[in-house]
Design a protein around this motif. Sequence first.
Motif, PDB file in Angstrom:
ATOM      1  N   CYS A  13       0.838  -1.193   0.000  1.00  0.00           N
ATOM      2  CA  CYS A  13       0.000   0.000   0.000  1.00  0.00           C
ATOM      3  C   CYS A  13       0.875   1.245   0.000  1.00  0.00           C
ATOM      4  CB  CYS A  13      -0.914   0.011   1.225  1.00  0.00           C
ATOM      5  SG  CYS A  13      -2.101  -1.325   1.250  1.00  0.00           S
ATOM      6  N   THR A  14       0.380   2.301  -0.597  1.00  0.00           N
ATOM      7  CA  THR A  14       1.097   3.563  -0.601  1.00  0.00           C
ATOM      8  C   THR A  14       0.212   4.633  -0.004  1.00  0.00           C
ATOM      9  OG1 THR A  14       0.292   4.063  -2.810  1.00  0.00           O
ATOM     10  CG2 THR A  14       2.389   2.918  -2.657  1.00  0.00           C
ATOM     11  N   THR A  15       0.791   5.749   0.325  1.00  0.00           N
ATOM     12  CA  THR A  15       0.013   6.805   0.948  1.00  0.00           C
ATOM     13  C   THR A  15      -0.987   7.376  -0.023  1.00  0.00           C
ATOM     14  OG1 THR A  15       1.682   8.421   0.338  1.00  0.00           O
ATOM     15  CG2 THR A  15       1.879   7.420   2.514  1.00  0.00           C
ATOM     16  N   GLU A  35     -10.665  -2.718  10.485  1.00  0.00           N
ATOM     17  CA  GLU A  35     -11.503  -1.579  10.863  1.00  0.00           C
ATOM     18  C   GLU A  35     -10.726  -0.310  10.529  1.00  0.00           C
ATOM     19  OE1 GLU A  35     -14.537  -1.769  12.161  1.00  0.00           O
ATOM     20  OE2 GLU A  35     -14.696  -3.877  12.751  1.00  0.00           O
ATOM     21  N   CYS A  36     -11.314   0.563   9.710  1.00  0.00           N
ATOM     22  CA  CYS A  36     -10.596   1.753   9.269  1.00  0.00           C
ATOM     23  C   CYS A  36     -11.597   2.820   8.852  1.00  0.00           C
ATOM     24  CB  CYS A  36      -9.664   1.408   8.105  1.00  0.00           C
ATOM     25  SG  CYS A  36     -10.529   0.759   6.660  1.00  0.00           S
ATOM     26  N   ASN A  37     -11.105   3.904   8.276  1.00  0.00           N
ATOM     27  CA  ASN A  37     -11.950   4.924   7.667  1.00  0.00           C
ATOM     28  C   ASN A  37     -11.655   4.976   6.176  1.00  0.00           C
ATOM     29  OD1 ASN A  37     -13.153   5.723  10.064  1.00  0.00           O
ATOM     30  ND2 ASN A  37     -11.643   7.324  10.472  1.00  0.00           N
ATOM     31  N   ASN A  93      -8.923   3.809  -0.920  1.00  0.00           N
ATOM     32  CA  ASN A  93      -8.147   4.702  -0.066  1.00  0.00           C
ATOM     33  C   ASN A  93      -8.720   4.679   1.339  1.00  0.00           C
ATOM     34  OD1 ASN A  93      -6.728   5.396  -2.349  1.00  0.00           O
ATOM     35  ND2 ASN A  93      -7.845   7.301  -2.697  1.00  0.00           N
ATOM     36  N   ALA A  94      -7.858   4.587   2.333  1.00  0.00           N
ATOM     37  CA  ALA A  94      -8.328   4.463   3.710  1.00  0.00           C
ATOM     38  C   ALA A  94      -7.333   5.088   4.675  1.00  0.00           C
ATOM     39  CB  ALA A  94      -8.552   2.989   4.055  1.00  0.00           C
ATOM     40  N   GLU A  95      -7.784   5.270   5.925  1.00  0.00           N
ATOM     41  CA  GLU A  95      -6.930   5.709   7.016  1.00  0.00           C
ATOM     42  C   GLU A  95      -6.995   4.635   8.096  1.00  0.00           C
ATOM     43  OE1 GLU A  95      -6.281   9.637   9.840  1.00  0.00           O
ATOM     44  OE2 GLU A  95      -8.279   9.142   9.110  1.00  0.00           O
ATOM     45  N   PHE A  96      -5.857   4.110   8.482  1.00  0.00           N
ATOM     46  CA  PHE A  96      -5.788   3.043   9.489  1.00  0.00           C
ATOM     47  C   PHE A  96      -4.768   3.419  10.547  1.00  0.00           C
ATOM     48  CE2 PHE A  96      -3.832  -0.861  11.109  1.00  0.00           C
ATOM     49  CZ  PHE A  96      -4.962  -1.519  11.594  1.00  0.00           C
ATOM     50  N   ILE A 101      -3.369   4.885   3.806  1.00  0.00           N
ATOM     51  CA  ILE A 101      -2.933   3.716   3.044  1.00  0.00           C
ATOM     52  C   ILE A 101      -3.902   3.448   1.909  1.00  0.00           C
ATOM     53  CG2 ILE A 101      -1.779   2.664   5.023  1.00  0.00           C
ATOM     54  CD1 ILE A 101      -4.190   0.872   5.369  1.00  0.00           C
ATOM     55  N   ARG A 102      -3.498   2.539   1.034  1.00  0.00           N
ATOM     56  CA  ARG A 102      -4.375   2.118  -0.074  1.00  0.00           C
ATOM     57  C   ARG A 102      -4.394   0.597  -0.133  1.00  0.00           C
ATOM     58  NH1 ARG A 102      -3.178   4.894  -5.657  1.00  0.00           N
ATOM     59  NH2 ARG A 102      -1.119   3.954  -5.359  1.00  0.00           N
ATOM     60  N   PHE A 103      -5.593   0.030  -0.277  1.00  0.00           N
ATOM     61  CA  PHE A 103      -5.741  -1.412  -0.449  1.00  0.00           C
ATOM     62  C   PHE A 103      -6.088  -1.682  -1.914  1.00  0.00           C
ATOM     63  CE2 PHE A 103      -6.932  -0.592   3.958  1.00  0.00           C
ATOM     64  CZ  PHE A 103      -6.163  -1.526   4.639  1.00  0.00           C
TER      65      PHE A 103
END
Length: 490
Positions: A13-15, A35-37, A93-96, A101-103
């Motif tokens: 994953c990248t920013t 669990e993330c945003n 795209n998410a925030e963990f 990060i990116r899945f």
Amino acid sequence: MRKITFVVIMLICTTAVLGASIPARLRMRNSDIIECNVTMDRISFISDYGEFQMPIEFVKAIVFPTSGTIITSLKTIHKNEIFRGFLLEEYINAEFEGMAIRFHKDTVSWVELLVEDKEITGGAVQVMLKTGEQFYAKMLSQELSIQTSYGIFTLSMDNITMMEFEGEGNVLTKTTLKSGSEMRGIVKDNFIVVRLLSGAELSIAPGKIRAIDFSTIELAEAPEVKEFPDFLPGEEEPVEIPHNMVLVEKGSFTFGDISDGKETPLSKVTFTYDFYIGKYEVTFDEYDDFFIDAGMQRPSDKGFGRGQRPVINVSWQEAMAYCNWLIEKEGLPKAYDDKGNFLDEDGNVTTNPSKVIGYRLPTEAEWEYAARGGPNKDRYRYSGSDDLDEVAWYSSNSERKSQPVGTKKPNSLGLYDMSGNVWEWCSDYYASYTSTAKTDFYNNTVGRDRVNRGGSWLSDASDTRVAGRVSRSPTYAYDNLGFRIARTVP
């Protein structure tokens, strides 16, 4: 959570630039629950009726059945609203834990956004497509033109309560007006234009629509869509019905027919597994991609036309190769070896269709069970009706050629052209019937010919019966012979 596996995911994953931030739960393909945003403003989605963008605050869930370029299901915050197509973004795209990060979507099984459902309070119509999708929208088209046997009428959308559509070419509609009048005729409009509640405008060909319900008072009370479940951590990965296939639930039926004295003796066949079967016969549009990829000879259409007509001039061996090609595209276990034997998920020869994971030709018993409506146990002479003209293209109405799939009435499972249009290859060797009760029946006794079912545009009424069958060499190809695909439910 598996920490080692998650470290690997983190490495790929990248920013990402943060946008909207909505709490979410991701289930990864290795069964990790994250669990993330989700931090995307919107997603881009393409279906066979249009491309649109949807603000992320309208999204409830996204399901990726398998990795790769695949059909994706999208459920929104509106009850009973579901789309099928392709997610154009490669990454979620998410925030963990404070990290952006990116899945990659190939690593994700499903995404559930933790938002509230919203009821429809009025001012929208419910559009139901033939693929099983349904959604709510504002009607932008103001009028509908219908050609009836007694004239052409232009109807105001404000005066309509329901429209039901049949066929894909000259689309027939039954229109119910607020006055109580009902009109049947051919839709003259090329597109019906709507605006989704999320803002996107779509122009939908009438041939793709099953019905439009204008009775907005009842919309909030519509039954819940069963095929897109609510997801909870720890549940089994959801299984979605593959595109353009129909679920046939396990059960028993009487195999054969005594009415013409041909398909006897009768026997009881029991299925211990559910299976999918193609809603339509495989079309030229679908098959043409295969023969180009495989470097095979282009099958002739005999001047009938290609597109949505069923592919013809295809041998059993070529149909088998198509199934294995489709399997390879979707990353499933191979269904056939080079000799035409069934293979289980470990690549071992099996005689049990329930052990075959990938796409294949239906067994003869599966074919007849589905044609008879599966657990509905229809006992019509033809698939879906005792009136052959309702459900089949055959010698008396076909104009001596195949016709586009799905233009006649389906049977009770929603399967089209099980009677008529083209004969269909089955997996089995052809053999005489026996009276012995059978379980998960597949005739793998080595013989010379394979089974054809369903009759064709060239057939008389007798050959289009549900029980009608003939045999052909696996190398045989002709202009009234095609196939449809099947798959055991995983």
